[in-house]
Design an enzyme around this catalytic site. Structure first.
Site, PDB file in Angstrom:
ATOM      1  N   CYS A   2     -10.125 -11.094  -5.046  1.00 40.45           N
ATOM      2  CA  CYS A   2     -10.965 -12.161  -4.502  1.00 40.45           C
ATOM      3  C   CYS A   2     -10.255 -13.502  -4.669  1.00 40.45           C
ATOM      4  O   CYS A   2      -9.375 -13.660  -5.487  1.00 40.45           O
ATOM      5  CB  CYS A   2     -12.290 -12.192  -5.254  1.00 40.45           C
ATOM      6  SG  CYS A   2     -13.138 -10.611  -5.235  1.00 40.45           S
ATOM      7  N   ARG A  27      -4.570 -13.225   0.322  1.00 41.62           N
ATOM      8  CA  ARG A  27      -4.953 -12.239  -0.692  1.00 41.62           C
ATOM      9  C   ARG A  27      -5.773 -11.115  -0.091  1.00 41.62           C
ATOM     10  O   ARG A  27      -6.007 -10.089  -0.720  1.00 41.62           O
ATOM     11  CB  ARG A  27      -5.745 -12.927  -1.815  1.00 41.62           C
ATOM     12  CG  ARG A  27      -4.959 -13.974  -2.582  1.00 41.62           C
ATOM     13  CD  ARG A  27      -5.890 -14.863  -3.396  1.00 41.62           C
ATOM     14  NE  ARG A  27      -6.474 -14.158  -4.504  1.00 41.62           N
ATOM     15  CZ  ARG A  27      -5.951 -14.125  -5.737  1.00 41.62           C
ATOM     16  NH1 ARG A  27      -4.824 -14.754  -5.960  1.00 41.62           N
ATOM     17  NH2 ARG A  27      -6.530 -13.467  -6.714  1.00 41.62           N
ATOM     18  N   TRP A  74     -13.032  -9.476  -1.955  1.00 42.27           N
ATOM     19  CA  TRP A  74     -12.417  -8.189  -1.622  1.00 42.27           C
ATOM     20  C   TRP A  74     -13.339  -7.155  -2.260  1.00 42.27           C
ATOM     21  O   TRP A  74     -13.416  -7.058  -3.492  1.00 42.27           O
ATOM     22  CB  TRP A  74     -11.010  -8.115  -2.192  1.00 42.27           C
ATOM     23  CG  TRP A  74     -10.380  -6.781  -2.116  1.00 42.27           C
ATOM     24  CD1 TRP A  74     -10.245  -5.856  -3.124  1.00 42.27           C
ATOM     25  CD2 TRP A  74      -9.774  -6.164  -0.971  1.00 42.27           C
ATOM     26  NE1 TRP A  74      -9.612  -4.736  -2.678  1.00 42.27           N
ATOM     27  CE2 TRP A  74      -9.301  -4.891  -1.362  1.00 42.27           C
ATOM     28  CE3 TRP A  74      -9.592  -6.565   0.348  1.00 42.27           C
ATOM     29  CZ2 TRP A  74      -8.664  -4.019  -0.476  1.00 42.27           C
ATOM     30  CZ3 TRP A  74      -8.949  -5.702   1.217  1.00 42.27           C
ATOM     31  CH2 TRP A  74      -8.494  -4.448   0.817  1.00 42.27           C
ATOM     32  N   ASN A 100     -13.928 -13.091  -9.831  1.00 41.30           N
ATOM     33  CA  ASN A 100     -12.827 -12.230  -9.416  1.00 41.30           C
ATOM     34  C   ASN A 100     -12.593 -11.269 -10.564  1.00 41.30           C
ATOM     35  O   ASN A 100     -12.445 -11.684 -11.704  1.00 41.30           O
ATOM     36  CB  ASN A 100     -11.564 -13.059  -9.146  1.00 41.30           C
ATOM     37  CG  ASN A 100     -10.403 -12.180  -8.702  1.00 41.30           C
ATOM     38  OD1 ASN A 100     -10.610 -11.046  -8.268  1.00 41.30           O
ATOM     39  ND2 ASN A 100      -9.186 -12.667  -8.833  1.00 41.30           N
ATOM     40  N   GLY A 101     -12.635  -9.948 -10.284  1.00 43.94           N
ATOM     41  CA  GLY A 101     -12.404  -8.960 -11.347  1.00 43.94           C
ATOM     42  C   GLY A 101     -13.432  -7.843 -11.259  1.00 43.94           C
ATOM     43  O   GLY A 101     -14.042  -7.628 -10.224  1.00 43.94           O
ATOM     44  N   GLU A 493       9.396   9.725  -0.991  1.00 46.24           N
ATOM     45  CA  GLU A 493       8.846   8.368  -0.870  1.00 46.24           C
ATOM     46  C   GLU A 493       9.960   7.331  -0.834  1.00 46.24           C
ATOM     47  O   GLU A 493       9.918   6.382  -0.047  1.00 46.24           O
ATOM     48  CB  GLU A 493       7.884   8.094  -2.021  1.00 46.24           C
ATOM     49  CG  GLU A 493       7.336   6.686  -2.067  1.00 46.24           C
ATOM     50  CD  GLU A 493       6.520   6.298  -0.831  1.00 46.24           C
ATOM     51  OE1 GLU A 493       6.167   7.183  -0.026  1.00 46.24           O
ATOM     52  OE2 GLU A 493       6.244   5.094  -0.659  1.00 46.24           O
ATOM     53  N   LYS A 497      10.512   4.727   2.266  1.00 47.35           N
ATOM     54  CA  LYS A 497      10.575   3.260   2.088  1.00 47.35           C
ATOM     55  C   LYS A 497      11.790   2.693   2.800  1.00 47.35           C
ATOM     56  O   LYS A 497      11.727   1.701   3.510  1.00 47.35           O
ATOM     57  CB  LYS A 497      10.622   2.910   0.596  1.00 47.35           C
ATOM     58  CG  LYS A 497       9.314   3.095  -0.129  1.00 47.35           C
ATOM     59  CD  LYS A 497       8.308   2.010   0.132  1.00 47.35           C
ATOM     60  CE  LYS A 497       7.182   2.242   1.075  1.00 47.35           C
ATOM     61  NZ  LYS A 497       6.477   3.423   1.279  1.00 47.35           N
ATOM     62  N   GLU A 500      11.546   2.968   6.725  1.00 45.60           N
ATOM     63  CA  GLU A 500      10.540   2.185   7.468  1.00 45.60           C
ATOM     64  C   GLU A 500      10.799   0.684   7.423  1.00 45.60           C
ATOM     65  O   GLU A 500      10.339  -0.032   8.295  1.00 45.60           O
ATOM     66  CB  GLU A 500       9.123   2.503   7.004  1.00 45.60           C
ATOM     67  CG  GLU A 500       8.802   2.160   5.581  1.00 45.60           C
ATOM     68  CD  GLU A 500       7.340   2.475   5.272  1.00 45.60           C
ATOM     69  OE1 GLU A 500       6.480   2.378   6.157  1.00 45.60           O
ATOM     70  OE2 GLU A 500       7.067   2.840   4.121  1.00 45.60           O
ATOM     71  N   HIS A 516      21.327  24.830   0.427  1.00 38.65           N
ATOM     72  CA  HIS A 516      20.880  25.761   1.485  1.00 38.65           C
ATOM     73  C   HIS A 516      21.038  25.140   2.862  1.00 38.65           C
ATOM     74  O   HIS A 516      20.260  25.415   3.769  1.00 38.65           O
ATOM     75  CB  HIS A 516      19.428  26.156   1.229  1.00 38.65           C
ATOM     76  CG  HIS A 516      19.236  26.859  -0.070  1.00 38.65           C
ATOM     77  ND1 HIS A 516      19.691  28.130  -0.307  1.00 38.65           N
ATOM     78  CD2 HIS A 516      18.698  26.427  -1.242  1.00 38.65           C
ATOM     79  CE1 HIS A 516      19.424  28.475  -1.558  1.00 38.65           C
ATOM     80  NE2 HIS A 516      18.812  27.459  -2.155  1.00 38.65           N
ATOM     81  N   LYS A 614      -0.143  -1.280   9.702  1.00 36.98           N
ATOM     82  CA  LYS A 614      -0.566  -1.068   8.314  1.00 36.98           C
ATOM     83  C   LYS A 614      -1.544   0.107   8.224  1.00 36.98           C
ATOM     84  O   LYS A 614      -1.514   0.865   7.283  1.00 36.98           O
ATOM     85  CB  LYS A 614      -1.231  -2.341   7.756  1.00 36.98           C
ATOM     86  CG  LYS A 614      -1.660  -2.228   6.301  1.00 36.98           C
ATOM     87  CD  LYS A 614      -0.491  -1.907   5.398  1.00 36.98           C
ATOM     88  CE  LYS A 614      -0.906  -1.572   3.985  1.00 36.98           C
ATOM     89  NZ  LYS A 614       0.226  -1.020   3.184  1.00 36.98           N
TER      90      LYS A 614
HETATM   91  C1  AGP Z   1       3.841   3.919   4.014  1.00 34.37           C
HETATM   92  O1  AGP Z   1       4.692   2.894   3.534  1.00 34.37           O
HETATM   93  C2  AGP Z   1       3.343   3.653   5.405  1.00 34.37           C
HETATM   94  N1  AGP Z   1       2.800   2.353   5.540  1.00 34.37           N
HETATM   95  C3  AGP Z   1       2.462   4.763   5.929  1.00 34.37           C
HETATM   96  O2  AGP Z   1       3.163   5.980   5.748  1.00 34.37           O
HETATM   97  C4  AGP Z   1       1.089   4.917   5.243  1.00 34.37           C
HETATM   98  O3  AGP Z   1       1.258   5.365   3.926  1.00 34.37           O
HETATM   99  C5  AGP Z   1       0.283   5.953   6.035  1.00 34.37           C
HETATM  100  O4  AGP Z   1       0.110   5.475   7.347  1.00 34.37           O
HETATM  101  C6  AGP Z   1      -1.078   6.242   5.420  1.00 34.37           C
HETATM  102  O5  AGP Z   1      -1.846   5.066   5.385  1.00 34.37           O
HETATM  103  P1  AGP Z   1      -3.213   5.108   4.539  1.00 34.37           P
HETATM  104  O6  AGP Z   1      -2.807   5.275   3.103  1.00 34.37           O
HETATM  105  O7  AGP Z   1      -3.870   3.790   4.807  1.00 34.37           O
HETATM  106  O8  AGP Z   1      -4.023   6.262   4.999  1.00 34.37           O
END
Ligand code: AGP
Length: 619
Positions: A2, A27, A74, A100-101, A493, A497, A500, A516, A614
């Protein structure tokens, strides 16, 4: 998180507060509100949605006065709607609070207050604080002057905070203390801005930087009393403290991200706090709050026969880690699957199956579709999400929130470590309910989890070293990430990272799989990142490392401090010790930083990478 802003001075407060809220928009939030104290009364304007909507509301129904509080919320308790927006008031309407918290014990306090006749208009923990302060004021002589009002309000806040458990930055207005803002801080940020014949209060300095750069950062356990003329600082017990003004060096642009160049980097550094907040009140695994907040009763958990974890992208990688924990900690068969595959496969659901849908946004179309399918086949669904009031949390049978605050960078970082932290709690709870996790091991695990925020802070100290590695690798075209067991998910992961945000090709592989086939791709100079943290399989990963270095690969090893150096590594990144079972939560941090620095050095749009959103709300 928040956003908090307060103003007391000689100027019209509302425009200053609105501007401050705009500066805190980064934020992330889902509702906003303002309260103004003038002529002995307090008036509020609140709205779901953005600060612009609040501005429009105020244009139609203006408020004037020189003392005001503003807040962007938030949602953590209660969905994002006007009734839950701050500021919240007591029964009289003459006292308001912004916060906030997380107040962990708000339900107990609310029950106590309801027994005393208090009535509530929201689902929030913050409103409980307003009524709790009101109750404390009843035990203090009614003031006959503004100065007595200020003193009474300070005493009431001192009394009230003794009962609050959790994290909070609070600011309070009371109509019997005109021209005064009283605030208290524990575990959530709060900073005072010192002006000329005016003073400011905020959760973050950018809110008042255009007015003053002289600031006083409150420490945990401190109260500040602001009036036009002065700022008084004291401990909760009333011990007076000297003000500690500092000059904020930040250029305003950088201050939007608290001094970080990108939101992603800020969020990587947010991870100690995100882990701590996600675990708060949930570790040790014995408190009543877990069952109350999730709906997952021990009796239900004890009857579980299997777990199926579903998610997309980074959330799927969290599912992979969670799957190991469901087997090693909870003792139930488990599988992890991408939501997009699960929903179209003729999967066989069985009675006694818990589907755990993991999603930062709670709006990912594939994950929602998979959760709906699972429920239609009779499975119970637990949502692990960062967004309260999201579609997934509303449709699931149970919800467990990560408390990471808004994640604005498209590349998921703190949400990943938050998801893993939450899944570890779930696995431990199931293990205890099924009698599969010995209490002694549960206690050890709890201690280790509570140490994770500090360990993550130590891991972040690798940043400068990682930047040097990134400078050497920034022009490479292909990367391999290898890990085994729990670290296989971390390898995936780390590769995601890099892909992307730097647009470089990277593959995450199970360390035992290279021989393999993929090893055919290894040639001189190709960078390979090996997850070699302390583990019963460390020798195995050393074997995979030898396979690739023998063929000329450039090896970056992530290992545990104190272990013998990985043989053949060109660079070694040493993480603080932590139990093998929790290694992924720390091991991902250097990989996030490596991807970030390579992308930044390549001039990529780190926070908004090409082609990505996002939240992927379409299939
Ligand atoms: C990860 O860095 C990406 N932004 C993407 O893979 C993301 O994790 C995926 O689209 C799932 O999103 P969500 O956690 O909001 O469901």
């Amino acid at each position: 998180m928040c956003g908090i802003i307060g103003y007391v001075g000689e100027r019209a407060a509302v425009p200053i507060v609105l501007e401050g809220l705009k500066r805190l928009e980064y934020r992330g939030y889902d509702s906003a509100g303002v309260a103004v104290l003038t002529n002995g009364s307090i008036e509020r304007r609140r709205t779901a949605g953005k600060v612009s909507a609040l501005g429009a509301l105020l244009a139609k129904a203006p408020l004037s006065g020189t003392t005001a509080l503003g807040h962007t919320r938030w949602a953590t308790h209660g969905s994002p709607k006007e009734e839950n927006a701050h500021p919240h008031s007591d029964c009289t309407g003459g006292l308001v609070v912004i916060h906030n918290g997380i107040i962990e014990n708000y339900i107990e306090l609310r029950s106590d207050l309801a027994r005393r006749g208090h009535r509530f208009s929201s689902e929030t923990d913050t409103e409980v604080v307003a009524h709790w302060i009101e109750e404390a004021l009843k035990r203090i002589a009614s003031p006959h002057s503004p100065r007595e009002g200020e003193s009474a309000l300070v005493q009431a806040l001192q009394a009230a905070v003794k009962s609050l458990r959790g994290a909070y930055a609070l600011a309070v207005l009371w109509n019997k203390a005109p021209g005064v803002i009283v605030c208290a801080k524990t575990a959530s940020p709060l900073v005072v801005g010192l002006g000329r014949d005016e003073n400011f209060l905020a959760s973050d300095a950018p809110a008042f930087l255009s007015h003053t750069r002289r600031a006083v950062y409150l420490e945990d356990g401190e109260i500040a009393v602001l009036s036009r003329e002065r700022c008084r600082l004291m401990r909760f017990d009333g011990t007076a403290l000297p003000c500690r003004p500092v000059k904020i060096p930040w250029k305003r642009a950088l201050a939007e991200k608290e001094g970080f160049k990108h939101f992603m980097l800020k969020e990587i550094y947010d991870q100690p706090q995100a882990i701590e907040d996600t675990l708060r009140g949930r570790v040790p695994f014995s408190g009543p709050s877990f069952e109350r907040e999730t709906g997952l009763a021990s009796s239900f958990l004890s009857r579980l026969k299997r777990a199926r974890l579903i998610g997309c992208g980074t959330a799927y990688h969290a599912c992979l880690v969670g799957r190991y924990w469901m087997e090693s900690l909870a003792g139930i068969p488990a599988e992890a699957e991408t939501a997009s595959e699960f929903r179209y496969r003729e999967s066989v659901m069985e009675p006694g199956e818990l589907v755990i849908a993991v999603s930062q946004s709670g709006e990912t179309a594939d994950t929602l579709g998979a959760a709906r399918l699972a429920r239609s086949r009779g499975a119970k669904v637990l949502a692990v999400t960062n967004c309260l009031g999201s579609s997934l949390s509303r449709e699931a049978d149970f919800s467990l929130y990560t408390r990471c605050g808004p994640e604005l960078g498209v590349a998921s970082t703190k949400a990943f470590t938050g998801q893993m932290s939450a899944l570890a709690v779930v696995a431990a709870r199931i293990g205890l309910a099924r009698g599969m996790l010995p209490r002694s091991r549960a206690s050890e695990l709890a201690r280790a989890m509570l140490a994770l925020p500090a360990a993550a802070t130590t891991a972040l100290k690798l940043d400068a070293e990682i930047l040097k590695v990134a400078r050497k690798l920034r022009r490479e075209g292909h990367f391999f990430y290898i890990g085994r067991d729990l670290n296989y998910a971390v390898a995936l992961e780390g590769a995601l990272k890099l892909k992307e945000i730097s647009y470089l090709h990277a593959e995450g592989y199970a360390g035992g799989e290279l021989k393999h086939g993929p090893i055919a791709l290894i040639e001189k100079g190709i960078p390979v990142v090996a997850l070699a943290t302390r583990s019963r399989l460390r020798d195995k990963i050393q074997g995979a490392v030898s396979e690739v270095t023998a063929r000329g690969a450039r090896l970056i090893a992530v290992q545990t401090e104190g272990d013998p150096p990985v043989h053949g590594a060109d660079a070694i990144l040493r993480l603080p010790e932590c139990p093998e079972v929790l290694a992924p939560i720390l091991a991902v941090i250097p990989l996030q930083l490596l991807a970030y620095h390579i992308a930044d050095l390549r001039g990529c749009d780190v926070d908004q990478p090409r082609n990505l959103a996002k939240s992927v709300t379409v299939e």
